[in-house]
Scaffold this motif. Structure first.
Motif, PDB file in Angstrom:
ATOM      1  N   LEU A  20      -9.470   7.697   0.632  1.00 50.29           N
ATOM      2  CA  LEU A  20      -8.054   7.729   0.980  1.00 50.29           C
ATOM      3  C   LEU A  20      -7.862   7.598   2.489  1.00 50.29           C
ATOM      4  O   LEU A  20      -7.026   6.820   2.967  1.00 50.29           O
ATOM      5  CB  LEU A  20      -7.420   9.036   0.489  1.00 50.29           C
ATOM      6  N   LEU A  21      -8.655   8.360   3.241  1.00 50.11           N
ATOM      7  CA  LEU A  21      -8.552   8.318   4.696  1.00 50.11           C
ATOM      8  C   LEU A  21      -8.991   6.961   5.244  1.00 50.11           C
ATOM      9  O   LEU A  21      -8.426   6.467   6.224  1.00 50.11           O
ATOM     10  CB  LEU A  21      -9.403   9.443   5.303  1.00 50.11           C
ATOM     11  N   THR A  22      -9.997   6.365   4.597  1.00 45.33           N
ATOM     12  CA  THR A  22     -10.458   5.047   5.025  1.00 45.33           C
ATOM     13  C   THR A  22      -9.365   3.998   4.826  1.00 45.33           C
ATOM     14  O   THR A  22      -9.149   3.135   5.690  1.00 45.33           O
ATOM     15  CB  THR A  22     -11.723   4.637   4.242  1.00 45.33           C
ATOM     16  N   THR A  23      -8.669   4.070   3.679  1.00 47.68           N
ATOM     17  CA  THR A  23      -7.572   3.140   3.421  1.00 47.68           C
ATOM     18  C   THR A  23      -6.479   3.304   4.464  1.00 47.68           C
ATOM     19  O   THR A  23      -5.955   2.322   5.005  1.00 47.68           O
ATOM     20  CB  THR A  23      -6.980   3.377   2.011  1.00 47.68           C
ATOM     21  N   GLN A  24      -6.122   4.563   4.769  1.00 48.78           N
ATOM     22  CA  GLN A  24      -5.084   4.818   5.767  1.00 48.78           C
ATOM     23  C   GLN A  24      -5.506   4.282   7.132  1.00 48.78           C
ATOM     24  O   GLN A  24      -4.713   3.620   7.827  1.00 48.78           O
ATOM     25  CB  GLN A  24      -4.818   6.317   5.861  1.00 48.78           C
ATOM     26  N   ALA A  25      -6.759   4.520   7.518  1.00 46.13           N
ATOM     27  CA  ALA A  25      -7.247   4.049   8.817  1.00 46.13           C
ATOM     28  C   ALA A  25      -7.303   2.520   8.857  1.00 46.13           C
ATOM     29  O   ALA A  25      -6.997   1.908   9.893  1.00 46.13           O
ATOM     30  CB  ALA A  25      -8.633   4.630   9.093  1.00 46.13           C
ATOM     31  N   ALA A  26      -7.676   1.893   7.738  1.00 42.43           N
ATOM     32  CA  ALA A  26      -7.747   0.430   7.687  1.00 42.43           C
ATOM     33  C   ALA A  26      -6.368  -0.193   7.853  1.00 42.43           C
ATOM     34  O   ALA A  26      -6.204  -1.193   8.560  1.00 42.43           O
ATOM     35  CB  ALA A  26      -8.366  -0.010   6.358  1.00 42.43           C
ATOM     36  N   VAL A  27      -5.360   0.402   7.220  1.00 42.39           N
ATOM     37  CA  VAL A  27      -3.989  -0.113   7.328  1.00 42.39           C
ATOM     38  C   VAL A  27      -3.486   0.040   8.758  1.00 42.39           C
ATOM     39  O   VAL A  27      -2.839  -0.864   9.305  1.00 42.39           O
ATOM     40  CB  VAL A  27      -3.059   0.606   6.336  1.00 42.39           C
ATOM     41  N   GLU A  28      -3.780   1.187   9.376  1.00 44.26           N
ATOM     42  CA  GLU A  28      -3.375   1.392  10.767  1.00 44.26           C
ATOM     43  C   GLU A  28      -4.056   0.372  11.680  1.00 44.26           C
ATOM     44  O   GLU A  28      -3.434  -0.153  12.613  1.00 44.26           O
ATOM     45  CB  GLU A  28      -3.730   2.816  11.197  1.00 44.26           C
TER      46      GLU A  28
END
Length: 215
Positions: A20-28
């Motif tokens: 979940l955190l990886t997805t959020q960081a990738a989008v940012e």
């Protein structure tokens, strides 16, 4: 035995949090034009590594669950290692980039940066077609899913209330001829992940809006 299974499940939950955190960081990162394709691919690769780790944990959980019912095995260590090897071989055929959560990561990146493409591994001949985008709305309550259960994905309390004391019911989804009973329902972990991701995204957006208002 139960303690070992619980430990693996907790580790699996932690991996889901990291995805979940990886997805959020990738989008940012995708929102920042200074980050190139190679930078975004690092997030993709990290996500696949989490999926691989999850797959290994699933193998251990599966074999440990079988192990507790095979107390008569003369050589338990040998039996366990053989079963684990079988489970790993079976799961190794799974295309990780076809996993719904990886597909969700790609969809998030495409919304932010439409020119983004998947890494070259996605061109491999063994790649399976990506699943369609799934609805996060319960077909019974018509509201957002809560504690999602399959086959068609329903909110847990809604489908349980619909089944009630009946042994089997017709699927409430229009046009579906499937029969549903409590014993065949399973928790939809992939949908649970997507719901948590949506909450994380909405929370981040709300925080960003609040910060913008202060400015």
């Amino acid at each position: 035995m139960e303690k070992a299974i619980d430990t693996h499940r907790q580790q699996r939950d932690k991996i889901n949090e990291m995805m979940l955190l990886t997805t959020q960081a990738a989008v940012e990162a995708a929102n920042d034009p200074s980050n190139d394709q190679e930078h975004l691919d690092r997030f993709r690769n990290a996500f696949v590594q989490y999926l691989e780790a999850e797959r290994l944990l699933d193998s251990h959980i599966e074999v440990l669950s079988q192990y507790r019912h095979n107390t008569d095995e003369p050589d338990k260590v040998k039996w366990y290692n053989e079963k684990l090897a079988e489970a790993n071989t079976s799961l190794s055929t799974k295309n990780l980039q076809a996993d719904e959560r990886y597909v969700d990561l790609e969809q998030q990146l495409q919304r932010v940066r439409p020119t983004t493409v998947q890494p070259s591994a996605a061109d491999d001949e063994d790649v399976v077609a990506a699943p369609a985008v799934r609805s996060t709305t319960c077909p019974i309550t018509k509201a957002a899913l809560v504690n999602p259960y399959t086959r068609h994905t329903f909110s847990h309390d809604a489908i349980m209330e619909l089944i009630g004391n009946k042994k089997v019911i017709d699927c409430p989804v229009a046009g579906c001829s499937e029969k549903i009973q409590k014993s065949t329902l399973q928790h939809d972990e992939n949908m649970e992940y997507i719901l948590k991701r949506d909450i994380l995204v909405h929370t981040q957006q709300a925080d960003d809006d609040e910060e913008y208002t202060r400015l």
